[in-house]
Design an enzyme around this catalytic site. Sequence first.
Site, mmCIF file in Angstrom:
data_model
loop_
_atom_site.group_PDB
_atom_site.id
_atom_site.type_symbol
_atom_site.label_atom_id
_atom_site.label_comp_id
_atom_site.label_asym_id
_atom_site.label_seq_id
_atom_site.Cartn_x
_atom_site.Cartn_y
_atom_site.Cartn_z
ATOM 1 N N LYS A 1 35.114 37.852 35.387
ATOM 2 C CA LYS A 1 34.587 37.231 34.177
ATOM 3 C C LYS A 1 33.157 37.704 33.906
ATOM 4 O O LYS A 1 32.707 37.696 32.777
ATOM 5 C CB LYS A 1 34.617 35.708 34.319
ATOM 6 N N ARG A 2 32.458 38.108 34.958
ATOM 7 C CA ARG A 2 31.091 38.588 34.771
ATOM 8 C C ARG A 2 31.068 39.907 33.996
ATOM 9 O O ARG A 2 30.195 40.160 33.203
ATOM 10 C CB ARG A 2 30.396 38.769 36.121
#
Length: 483
Positions: free
Chosen positions: A251-252
Site C-alpha cells: 500500500k505504501r
Amino acid sequence: MTVRLRVAPSPTGDPHVGTAYMSLFNLAFVRQQGGQFILRIEDTDRARYVEDSERQIFETLRWLGLEWDEGPDKGGPFGPYRQSERLDTYAPFVKQLLESGHAYYCWCSPERLAAMREEQQRAKRPTGYDRLCYGKTREERALLPGFAETPVVRMLIPDDVSLTFTDLIRGELSAPRPDDQVIVKGDGFPTYHLAVVVDDHLMGITHVVRGEEWISSTPKHLLLYDWLGWERPAFAHMPLLRNTDRSKISKRKNPAARLLWFREQGYLPEALRNFLALMGYSMPDGEEVFSFEEMVAAFDWSRVNPVGPVFDLTKLDWLNGHYIRTLTSSDLASRMLPYLQEAGMVADPPLSEAKALLAAATPLVQERIALLSEVVPMLGFLFVSDDAFAVEPEAAAKALGEPGRPVLVAALAALEPLSEWRADAIKEALEVALVGGLGLKPRLAFTPLRVAVTGRTISPPLFESMELLGRERSLKRLRAAST
Ligand code: GLU
C-alpha cells in the site's frame, strides 16, 4: 467430505487487494465443491488494529460479489468469527502443549532478546532463541539477568522437525528451520501461529488457502496440528501479486494495493474479479474474459501458476472497458451516477432530471470510456451549473481566443435561427456555415465549438452533446466563448 475454506484478514488498515485475491480463489473452489466459505477476522494484533477496517473489509468484499457463508456479521455454527472474541478458546490448548512438553515459558525481556540477536549477528551465527528459559522454573530464571515478569509461551521446535509438506499448487515444498516460535504473547493474546491453527481446526477448515508469504510458517503449524492430535488440512499457497518491477505490491508503493482504490477509480466488480482471476490462473481454453461462474466450473488448483503474477493495470483497463460495453445503457447509467454525485455535480438540476439526462447521455460515452469515473470529465459539462461551468485553461489556449472567434461567431449566426434543436439539424447547419461557408476543415471548424460547449478538447460527439445540453445553454456558452 464438505469442504470448508476461509479467508482470514487482519483489520490493520483499509483492505488490501490480496484479501480479495485470496477470497476469490477460496470461493471458486468452495462453490465448485459445494462447501462453505468463512470470513474470520484475525484481530489479535492489537498494536496494528484499525477501528473501521473490519467494516471496510465486509463492504469491499461484498462490492466485489465475494460473499461468505459464515462470518462475524452473519454468525454461523462455529462462531465467534473474530479472534478477539475467542480468547478463552486458546487457553486449554496452551495448557495441553505446556503439559506435554511441546511448549515452555520464556521470561526473557525484549532487551535481552535484542542483545542476544545482535550478538548472534555479530558472531555471524544463525539467529534464534537460545533457550535460556527452557527447563527452568520461574524462580530459577528470575536469578538470571534480562528477566521479565510476564512470560511468553514458546514452541519447543524439535531437532528433527519435518520441513517439507505438500502444497496443492506447488507440490512438495520445504521451508527453513523455524525458531522456537512464540505462541502466547506477554499480553496473554495468542500469536497468529497458535490462533490460526486452533481456529482452523475448530472451524472445520479443510483447505488453507493463503499467500505464499506463509509457506515458511506452515511447518510450525503442522507441528501444532500433530501435537494437539488434530488432522492436518490441505494447503495451497497462492503467489504474491507483484508490481511491474516485480516487487511485492504494498500500500505504501502502489495505490492499487488498496481495494477501495478500484471502486474510487471506477472499475466494475466483475472486471476486477476477472482480472484477479487472471493473476496466476489460466482457463483451459486460454480465454481471458470469463465470468466467476465459468471460473468455478473449470477450477483446478493445478491451473494456478505459482510464479508471481504481475499486476498490469493496462490489462485491467482493457477488461473494464470491455465489461462497460457489455452493460445495458441503464445499468451503466446507474453505475456512473454515484461518480457524478461524488463530484458534486447532480445537485442542480434535481436528481430525477439528472437521472433522465444521464440516461440520454450514456450511449454517447459507453464506447468511449474505460472507467466509470470518466463520466465526470466526459459528461460533467451537462451537469455542472452554468455559473460553475469553466473551460479548461489548456483547451481555451488551444482553441479559443483570436483564431476561434470567427468560427464561433459564424456558428452562432447559423444556430440561432434553427427551428429544431436536434443533433442532425445542428450538424447540417454547422457544416454549411463552417465547412462550406468558411472553408474550414471539419476538425478545425469544430474544435472551438467543442471547447466552448464542453470545456474540453475531448468530449462525446459534439452535435449530440449540444442537443442534450439544450439550445439555451449551448448558445450561452458559445456566446461567452466568442466575446
Ligand atoms: N491474518 C493472516 C493475514 O492477514 C492470515 C493468514 C492465513 O490465511 O493463514 O495474512
